[in-house]
Design a protein around this motif. Structure first.
Motif, PDB file in Angstrom:
ATOM      1  N   ALA A  25       0.837  -1.208   0.000  1.00  0.00           N
ATOM      2  CA  ALA A  25       0.000   0.000   0.000  1.00  0.00           C
ATOM      3  C   ALA A  25       0.863   1.246   0.000  1.00  0.00           C
ATOM      4  CB  ALA A  25      -0.923   0.001   1.205  1.00  0.00           C
ATOM      5  N   GLU A  26       0.368   2.269  -0.672  1.00  0.00           N
ATOM      6  CA  GLU A  26       1.019   3.582  -0.697  1.00  0.00           C
ATOM      7  C   GLU A  26       0.154   4.529   0.138  1.00  0.00           C
ATOM      8  OE1 GLU A  26       3.823   4.684  -1.899  1.00  0.00           O
ATOM      9  OE2 GLU A  26       4.491   2.876  -2.943  1.00  0.00           O
ATOM     10  N   LEU A  27       0.618   4.823   1.337  1.00  0.00           N
ATOM     11  CA  LEU A  27      -0.168   5.602   2.296  1.00  0.00           C
ATOM     12  C   LEU A  27       0.212   7.075   2.245  1.00  0.00           C
ATOM     13  CD1 LEU A  27      -2.184   5.561   4.686  1.00  0.00           C
ATOM     14  CD2 LEU A  27      -0.240   5.138   6.186  1.00  0.00           C
ATOM     15  N   VAL A  28      -0.798   7.926   2.154  1.00  0.00           N
ATOM     16  CA  VAL A  28      -0.598   9.376   2.170  1.00  0.00           C
ATOM     17  C   VAL A  28      -1.514   9.978   3.230  1.00  0.00           C
ATOM     18  CG1 VAL A  28      -0.845  11.534   0.875  1.00  0.00           C
ATOM     19  CG2 VAL A  28       0.100   9.508  -0.251  1.00  0.00           C
ATOM     20  N   THR A  29      -0.998  10.936   3.995  1.00  0.00           N
ATOM     21  CA  THR A  29      -1.803  11.607   5.020  1.00  0.00           C
ATOM     22  C   THR A  29      -1.952  13.083   4.668  1.00  0.00           C
ATOM     23  OG1 THR A  29       0.214  11.924   6.325  1.00  0.00           O
ATOM     24  CG2 THR A  29      -1.184  10.046   6.894  1.00  0.00           C
ATOM     25  N   VAL A  30      -3.148  13.608   4.892  1.00  0.00           N
ATOM     26  CA  VAL A  30      -3.433  15.025   4.624  1.00  0.00           C
ATOM     27  C   VAL A  30      -4.120  15.625   5.844  1.00  0.00           C
ATOM     28  CG1 VAL A  30      -4.753  16.662   3.227  1.00  0.00           C
ATOM     29  CG2 VAL A  30      -3.623  14.714   2.126  1.00  0.00           C
ATOM     30  N   LEU A  31      -3.617  16.769   6.270  1.00  0.00           N
ATOM     31  CA  LEU A  31      -4.244  17.517   7.363  1.00  0.00           C
ATOM     32  C   LEU A  31      -4.607  18.901   6.857  1.00  0.00           C
ATOM     33  CD1 LEU A  31      -5.057  17.979  10.311  1.00  0.00           C
ATOM     34  CD2 LEU A  31      -2.667  18.545  10.815  1.00  0.00           C
ATOM     35  N   ALA A  32      -5.905  19.189   6.836  1.00  0.00           N
ATOM     36  CA  ALA A  32      -6.401  20.500   6.411  1.00  0.00           C
ATOM     37  C   ALA A  32      -6.851  21.292   7.633  1.00  0.00           C
ATOM     38  CB  ALA A  32      -7.562  20.335   5.441  1.00  0.00           C
ATOM     39  N   GLU A  33      -6.541  22.581   7.645  1.00  0.00           N
ATOM     40  CA  GLU A  33      -7.011  23.431   8.740  1.00  0.00           C
ATOM     41  C   GLU A  33      -8.528  23.536   8.692  1.00  0.00           C
ATOM     42  OE1 GLU A  33      -6.242  27.851  10.700  1.00  0.00           O
ATOM     43  OE2 GLU A  33      -5.176  27.236   8.883  1.00  0.00           O
ATOM     44  N   GLN A  34      -9.073  23.751   7.506  1.00  0.00           N
ATOM     45  CA  GLN A  34     -10.518  23.721   7.307  1.00  0.00           C
ATOM     46  C   GLN A  34     -10.797  23.442   5.838  1.00  0.00           C
ATOM     47  OE1 GLN A  34     -11.910  27.544   8.660  1.00  0.00           O
ATOM     48  NE2 GLN A  34     -11.560  28.514   6.695  1.00  0.00           N
ATOM     49  N   ALA A  35     -11.978  22.920   5.554  1.00  0.00           N
ATOM     50  CA  ALA A  35     -12.304  22.487   4.199  1.00  0.00           C
ATOM     51  C   ALA A  35     -12.823  23.618   3.321  1.00  0.00           C
ATOM     52  CB  ALA A  35     -13.347  21.363   4.256  1.00  0.00           C
ATOM     53  N   ASP A  36     -13.228  24.721   3.918  1.00  0.00           N
ATOM     54  CA  ASP A  36     -13.790  25.842   3.166  1.00  0.00           C
ATOM     55  C   ASP A  36     -13.601  27.099   4.001  1.00  0.00           C
ATOM     56  OD1 ASP A  36     -15.208  27.535   1.513  1.00  0.00           O
ATOM     57  OD2 ASP A  36     -16.921  26.197   1.283  1.00  0.00           O
TER      58      ASP A  36
END
Length: 204
Positions: A25-36
């Motif tokens: 598996a190729e794992l990627v993590t994303v952390l967004a402060e807010q979506a909009d």
């Protein structure tokens, strides 16, 4: 917001590196402060409340002229539009389904933009968090979904969501990566060494 420091981001990257040794598996993590940015929300609520003001004013007093009512209405709109721009208030004014819909859309855009759908064997997996919305989602490509049922991720997502709500974002990421790694090692074991996508935490 408790967006992660450089040291904490490295801990996430190291955790990904460890589990990818045992899985294809190729794992990627994303952390967004807010979506909009939700710029329209303060204006929408201020406008709705301002529309009610003339009726409420006339109910309590009949001595106001049309011009006075108009001034009160405009003043209400301006004050509330400014007040509702405070992030702590804006978030509370957004219905939960709307917040989750926006976060869900952003997660899917990130899956495409980070090329998780172009991995060898379709083994891309995205762990996505939008902190303001308290939203967590795990998205997997066909090579993983064909081997692991989507219900297997539900408990992991639920636990991570609770940690995000409590402000334990780093702990949530590390626990989630470890839990995902256990499933992936069992169902998508490593067949050969590869690392097609960066292991760093993507911050947006």
């Amino acid at each position: 917001m408790t967006l992660l420091t450089q040291s904490e981001q490295q801990q996430v990257a190291d955790a990904i590196d460890r589990i990818e040794r045992d899985t294809d598996a190729e794992l990627v993590t994303v952390l967004a402060e807010q979506a909009d940015d939700y710029h329209y929300i303060p204006l929408l609520w201020a406008g709705l409340i301002a529309l009610v003001v003339p009726g409420a004013a006339l109910f309590f007093t009949a001595a106001m002229s049309a011009w006075q009512l108009l001034l009160v209405q405009w003043a209400t709109f301006i004050v509330l539009a400014l007040l509702f721009r405070f992030p702590s208030l804006t978030t509370r004014l957004i219905p939960r389904p709307v917040r989750h819909w926006r976060a869900c859309n952003l997660a899917r855009r990130q899956f495409i933009e980070l090329n998780l759908h172009h991995t060898e064997g379709g083994t891309g997996i995205l762990i996505f968090v939008s902190e303001a919305e308290r939203y967590v989602e795990i998205l997997v490509d066909r090579g993983i979904s064909s081997r692991i049922d989507n219900s297997a991720w539900e408990a992991i997502v639920a636990n991570f969501t609770e940690q995000v709500h409590d402000g334990q974002v780093l702990e949530g990421f590390l626990g989630c990566i470890e839990a995902c790694g256990s499933l992936l090692k069992q169902h998508v074991p490593a067949t050969h060494a590869r690392n097609q996508l960066p292991n760093r935490l993507v911050m947006i």
